[in-house]
Design a protein around this motif. Structure first.
Motif, short mmCIF file in Angstrom:
data_model
loop_
_atom_site.label_atom_id
_atom_site.label_comp_id
_atom_site.label_asym_id
_atom_site.label_seq_id
_atom_site.Cartn_x
_atom_site.Cartn_y
_atom_site.Cartn_z
N ILE A 35 22.71 25.42 72.57
CA ILE A 35 22.33 26.54 73.43
C ILE A 35 22.39 26.16 74.92
O ILE A 35 21.80 26.85 75.76
CB ILE A 35 20.93 27.08 73.09
N ALA A 36 23.09 25.10 75.23
CA ALA A 36 23.14 24.63 76.62
C ALA A 36 23.65 25.71 77.57
O ALA A 36 23.08 25.93 78.64
CB ALA A 36 24.01 23.38 76.71
N ALA A 37 24.74 26.37 77.19
CA ALA A 37 25.31 27.39 78.06
C ALA A 37 24.36 28.58 78.22
O ALA A 37 24.19 29.12 79.32
CB ALA A 37 26.66 27.87 77.51
N ALA A 38 23.69 28.95 77.13
CA ALA A 38 22.73 30.06 77.19
C ALA A 38 21.57 29.69 78.11
O ALA A 38 21.09 30.52 78.89
CB ALA A 38 22.23 30.40 75.79
N SER A 39 21.13 28.45 78.04
CA SER A 39 20.03 28.01 78.90
C SER A 39 20.42 28.04 80.37
O SER A 39 19.59 28.36 81.24
CB SER A 39 19.58 26.60 78.49
N GLU A 40 21.67 27.72 80.66
CA GLU A 40 22.15 27.78 82.04
C GLU A 40 22.04 29.21 82.58
O GLU A 40 21.63 29.43 83.73
CB GLU A 40 23.60 27.31 82.12
N ASP A 105 29.00 34.00 70.05
CA ASP A 105 28.51 33.77 71.41
C ASP A 105 27.18 34.48 71.69
O ASP A 105 26.86 34.77 72.83
CB ASP A 105 29.56 34.17 72.44
N PHE A 106 26.42 34.72 70.62
CA PHE A 106 25.06 35.25 70.78
C PHE A 106 24.09 34.13 70.45
O PHE A 106 24.24 33.41 69.45
CB PHE A 106 24.82 36.44 69.84
N PHE A 107 23.04 33.98 71.27
CA PHE A 107 22.07 32.90 71.09
C PHE A 107 20.66 33.45 71.25
O PHE A 107 20.40 34.28 72.12
CB PHE A 107 22.30 31.79 72.12
N ALA A 108 19.76 32.96 70.41
CA ALA A 108 18.36 33.36 70.50
C ALA A 108 17.48 32.16 70.16
O ALA A 108 17.89 31.28 69.38
CB ALA A 108 18.06 34.52 69.56
N GLY A 109 16.30 32.13 70.75
CA GLY A 109 15.41 31.01 70.48
C GLY A 109 14.10 31.15 71.21
O GLY A 109 13.74 32.23 71.69
N VAL A 110 13.39 30.04 71.29
CA VAL A 110 12.08 30.00 71.95
C VAL A 110 12.05 28.81 72.90
O VAL A 110 12.51 27.72 72.57
CB VAL A 110 10.94 29.89 70.93
N GLU A 111 11.50 29.05 74.08
CA GLU A 111 11.32 27.96 75.04
C GLU A 111 9.83 27.67 75.18
O GLU A 111 9.01 28.57 75.36
CB GLU A 111 11.89 28.35 76.41
#
Length: 302
Positions: A35-40, A105-111
């Protein structure tokens, strides 16, 4: 300022170049590769993203919401000195029919983050890309894992943390060089709060064993906790700890007295032998350190 102490020998031009590196680079937030790109994209406004000033546009608001967000099954998180702690997270993702949550190219998660808010976080750990299972055309149950490495932590990180749920849809854009106008983003913040704590240990030793009834039993022990600055365990000083006793055949401990740990975390007190049973120390915990009970030490009273 996050700086993990290291020892290195540098001379001449190398020393000058080392000094020229901004201190803020000493410890970077932890983001899984998937998820590096999503985090950017998520942190493009924070100044910590490689996309700052390098890509065009502004992300649109993704038609998605999060509910039933769970972090570590609702428990605080204790981290020691060596082992990576894998924290389970889960959530329900509700989205518009136009949002393809199963696209590559869809990303989901928790920070998980320390700070006032998602946008103003001091330090954070992101989950991996969540695995989502559809329960309807627009609702999915999602699970992911956040890995917390003690070598990335400092003692200052112990205490109150928060969680935020996120989703990023690149919608066909190159994740490495997107036009952000075509990227959808949704952050729900905060979704949870919890304590990130320094793992604690507690020992006990009651002696002599066996002992005659009416004689003195000396009970020693030590309260220690993880030190994330040097990745060792150190005594937890000046802390109130209960001495407890469980009579042989009983399942219940009762408190005999409360004492305080000394300048090295050591514990020592005495009691009068009366009957067979188990002695233990019990620590109630603090904001930065979890509660812990020593394993009971049996004394045979004759």
């Amino acid at each position: 300022m996050r700086i993990r102490a290291t020892v290195a020998a540098v001379t001449g031009a190398l020393a000058l170049s080392a000094l020229a590196v901004p201190a803020a680079q000493a410890a970077e937030p932890k983001v899984p590769a998937d998820i590096a790109a999503a985090s950017e994209v998520l942190h493009a406004d924070s100044g910590r993203s490689a996309f700052v000033g390098a890509v065009d546009g502004e992300p649109t608001v993704l038609n998605a919401t999060f509910s039933s967000v769970k972090v570590n099954n609702g428990k605080n998180i204790a981290v020691g000195t060596t082992n990576v702690v894998k924290v389970p997270v889960s959530f329900t993702l509700t989205h518009g029919k136009e949002v393809n949550i199963h696209a590559a190219d869809f990303f989901a998660g928790v920070e998980l983050y320390r700070g006032a808010s998602f946008e103003d976080s001091i330090f954070y750990f992101d989950s991996n890309d969540a695995t989502c299972t559809d329960s309807s055309a627009t609702v999915a149950s999602c699970k992911a894992t956040v890995e917390i490495d003690p070598f990335a932590l400092l003692n200052e990180d112990a205490g109150s943390w928060k969680a935020a749920a996120f989703a990023v849809a690149f919608n066909g854009e190159d994740p490495e060089n997107p036009n952000l106008d075509n990227v959808g983003v949704k952050v729900q913040d905060p979704t949870n709060s919890f304590k990130l704590q320094r793992y604690s240990k507690l020992t006990v030793n009651a002696s002599p064993e066996p002992v005659k009834k009416g004689k003195t039993i000396t009970v020693t022990g030590k309260l220690s906790r993880a030190n994330w600055d040097d990745n060792k365990y150190h005594g937890y000083t000046n802390q109130s700890v209960k001495l407890q006793f469980r009579k042989k055949g009983s399942d219940t401990y009762t408190t005999l007295k409360t004492i305080k740990s000394n300048s090295t975390g050591e514990l020592k007190t005495t009691v009068t032998a009366s009957t067979d049973g188990y002695f233990r120390y019990s620590f109630a915990g603090t904001t930065t350190t979890p509660a812990v009970n020593a394993t009971g030490d049996f004394v045979d009273v004759q």
